[in-house]
Design a protein around this motif. Structure first.
Motif, mmCIF file in Angstrom:
data_model
loop_
_atom_site.group_PDB
_atom_site.id
_atom_site.type_symbol
_atom_site.label_atom_id
_atom_site.label_comp_id
_atom_site.label_asym_id
_atom_site.label_seq_id
_atom_site.Cartn_x
_atom_site.Cartn_y
_atom_site.Cartn_z
ATOM 1 N N LEU A 42 0.909 -0.964 -0.176
ATOM 2 C CA LEU A 42 0.334 -0.167 0.140
ATOM 3 C C LEU A 42 1.214 1.389 0.519
ATOM 4 O O LEU A 42 0.161 2.298 -0.159
ATOM 5 C CB LEU A 42 -0.987 0.127 1.002
ATOM 6 C CG LEU A 42 -2.192 -1.198 1.008
ATOM 7 C CD1 LEU A 42 -3.107 -0.770 2.668
ATOM 8 C CD2 LEU A 42 -3.030 -0.563 -0.203
ATOM 9 N N SER A 43 1.869 0.881 0.408
ATOM 10 C CA SER A 43 3.449 1.948 0.419
ATOM 11 C C SER A 43 2.995 2.839 -0.746
ATOM 12 O O SER A 43 2.957 4.322 -1.274
ATOM 13 C CB SER A 43 4.713 2.254 0.862
ATOM 14 O OG SER A 43 4.965 1.617 -0.321
ATOM 15 N N GLY A 44 2.971 2.548 -1.926
ATOM 16 C CA GLY A 44 3.052 3.401 -3.513
ATOM 17 C C GLY A 44 1.733 4.865 -3.809
ATOM 18 O O GLY A 44 2.082 5.785 -3.660
ATOM 19 N N PHE A 45 0.556 3.836 -3.361
ATOM 20 C CA PHE A 45 -0.513 4.734 -2.945
ATOM 21 C C PHE A 45 -0.296 5.897 -1.818
ATOM 22 O O PHE A 45 -0.990 6.874 -1.711
ATOM 23 C CB PHE A 45 -1.893 3.998 -3.037
ATOM 24 C CG PHE A 45 -3.116 4.283 -2.993
ATOM 25 C CD1 PHE A 45 -3.332 6.213 -3.638
ATOM 26 C CD2 PHE A 45 -3.781 4.112 -1.490
ATOM 27 C CE1 PHE A 45 -4.980 6.492 -3.592
ATOM 28 C CE2 PHE A 45 -5.123 5.281 -1.256
ATOM 29 C CZ PHE A 45 -5.853 5.875 -2.338
ATOM 30 N N THR A 46 -0.248 5.057 -0.896
ATOM 31 C CA THR A 46 -0.099 6.172 0.565
ATOM 32 C C THR A 46 0.316 6.960 0.667
ATOM 33 O O THR A 46 0.324 8.490 0.867
ATOM 34 C CB THR A 46 -0.183 5.264 1.875
ATOM 35 O OG1 THR A 46 -1.300 4.216 1.912
ATOM 36 C CG2 THR A 46 -0.190 6.287 3.318
ATOM 37 N N LEU A 47 1.803 6.796 -0.524
ATOM 38 C CA LEU A 47 2.986 8.707 -0.584
ATOM 39 C C LEU A 47 2.659 8.958 -1.792
ATOM 40 O O LEU A 47 2.278 10.395 -1.490
ATOM 41 C CB LEU A 47 3.876 7.312 -0.706
ATOM 42 C CG LEU A 47 4.617 6.678 0.138
ATOM 43 C CD1 LEU A 47 6.313 6.133 -0.368
ATOM 44 C CD2 LEU A 47 5.199 7.894 1.877
ATOM 45 N N ARG A 51 0.593 13.410 -0.719
ATOM 46 C CA ARG A 51 1.344 14.590 -0.823
ATOM 47 C C ARG A 51 0.438 15.668 -1.509
ATOM 48 O O ARG A 51 -1.106 15.188 -1.690
ATOM 49 C CB ARG A 51 2.264 14.715 -2.792
ATOM 50 C CG ARG A 51 3.279 13.420 -2.419
ATOM 51 C CD ARG A 51 4.663 13.626 -3.546
ATOM 52 N NE ARG A 51 5.594 12.432 -3.022
ATOM 53 C CZ ARG A 51 4.921 11.494 -3.339
ATOM 54 N NH1 ARG A 51 4.294 11.253 -4.625
ATOM 55 N NH2 ARG A 51 6.363 10.336 -3.626
ATOM 56 N N GLN A 52 0.353 16.213 -1.148
ATOM 57 C CA GLN A 52 -0.829 17.862 -1.777
ATOM 58 C C GLN A 52 -0.534 18.471 -3.286
ATOM 59 O O GLN A 52 0.788 18.397 -3.189
ATOM 60 C CB GLN A 52 -0.918 18.889 -0.783
ATOM 61 C CG GLN A 52 -0.970 18.827 0.515
ATOM 62 C CD GLN A 52 -3.193 18.407 0.979
ATOM 63 O OE1 GLN A 52 -3.548 18.532 -0.156
ATOM 64 N NE2 GLN A 52 -2.614 17.315 1.125
ATOM 65 N N PRO A 53 -1.209 18.507 -3.865
ATOM 66 C CA PRO A 53 -0.691 19.100 -5.401
ATOM 67 C C PRO A 53 -0.554 20.500 -5.538
ATOM 68 O O PRO A 53 -1.305 21.217 -4.549
ATOM 69 C CB PRO A 53 -2.869 18.440 -6.132
ATOM 70 C CG PRO A 53 -3.932 18.629 -4.482
ATOM 71 C CD PRO A 53 -3.378 18.252 -3.798
ATOM 72 N N ASP A 69 -2.203 16.503 -12.783
ATOM 73 C CA ASP A 69 -0.256 16.240 -12.014
ATOM 74 C C ASP A 69 -0.598 15.443 -10.556
ATOM 75 O O ASP A 69 -0.314 13.603 -10.486
ATOM 76 C CB ASP A 69 0.834 17.163 -11.377
ATOM 77 C CG ASP A 69 0.920 17.790 -12.786
ATOM 78 O OD1 ASP A 69 0.499 17.069 -14.284
ATOM 79 O OD2 ASP A 69 2.117 18.103 -13.445
ATOM 80 N N TYR A 70 -1.459 15.510 -9.449
ATOM 81 C CA TYR A 70 -1.581 14.768 -8.693
ATOM 82 C C TYR A 70 -2.655 13.897 -9.015
ATOM 83 O O TYR A 70 -1.708 12.715 -7.948
ATOM 84 C CB TYR A 70 -2.253 16.092 -7.373
ATOM 85 C CG TYR A 70 -2.871 15.559 -6.589
ATOM 86 C CD1 TYR A 70 -1.929 14.698 -5.865
ATOM 87 C CD2 TYR A 70 -4.471 14.742 -6.645
ATOM 88 C CE1 TYR A 70 -2.498 13.874 -4.183
ATOM 89 C CE2 TYR A 70 -4.891 14.016 -5.045
ATOM 90 C CZ TYR A 70 -3.547 13.447 -4.017
ATOM 91 O OH TYR A 70 -4.228 13.084 -3.374
#
Length: 183
Positions: A42-47, A51-53, A69-70
């Motif tokens: 799950l780390s790929g999605f979580t990280l 991040r804020q757009p 981009d976000y």
């Protein structure tokens, strides 16, 4: 723009994703290792979602591009997580495979919503403030569907072995710290 709201919604959903990562003590080492792999997936999605757009409120085209981009980076993170979940192997704990299947389905639906929003954003006319004021909310409407999705951890709390294993799994501990909203 409601981008911050969506970011908070996403982080809230992530908090629900790892809500099951807490509980008793003394888990089987194989269950801890498997659960650690699940949380690591799950780390790929979580990280990406944490991040804020980047939104330039003085430049509509840049603002739309920042949201796009976000969505793209988060969608990529979702796909990484889906792929990683597919590779965790069979659960040593009853109910674990079903949990991972539900989680994968949920992540796939979230990714579909993000891709739909990105597709709609690509056609937004940023030269007209009036058009932008109606088109941007319409383009990001698919993200509203995320609020009605059931928690992917539904039922995990009822499984003592997985709850206990996830408490001891390092990736679950890290996932909790990344996905906990800062206020």
């Amino acid at each position: 723009m409601r981008t911050r709201t969506y970011g908070c919604t996403i982080l809230s959903a992530l908090a629900l994703l790892v809500a099951g990562c807490g509980g008793g003590s003394g888990a089987d080492a194989e269950a801890v290792a498997w659960t650690d792999d699940v949380c690591g997936a799950l780390s790929g999605f979580t990280l990406a979602a944490a991040r804020q757009p980047r939104i330039d409120r003085t430049n509509p085209a840049a603002a739309v591009q920042g949201v796009s981009d976000y969505l793209a980076s988060t969608s990529d993170g979702l796909q990484q997580s889906i792929t990683a979940l597919d590779a965790v192997g069979h659960s040593p704990v009853d109910g674990g495979d079903e949990y991972v299947a539900r989680l994968g389905d949920t992540l796939a639906r979230i990714r579909t919503s993000f891709e739909a929003a990105r597709t709609q954003l690509a056609s937004v006319d940023t030269t007209s403030p009036e058009v932008l004021a109606t088109a941007l909310p319409a383009a990001t409407a698919p993200l509203q569907e995320l609020r009605t999705m059931p928690s992917p951890t539904e039922g995990l709390g009822a499984n003592e072995a997985l709850r206990t294993a996830s408490e001891q799994a390092v990736n679950c501990q890290q996932l909790r710290s990344v996905s906990s909203p800062a206020g």
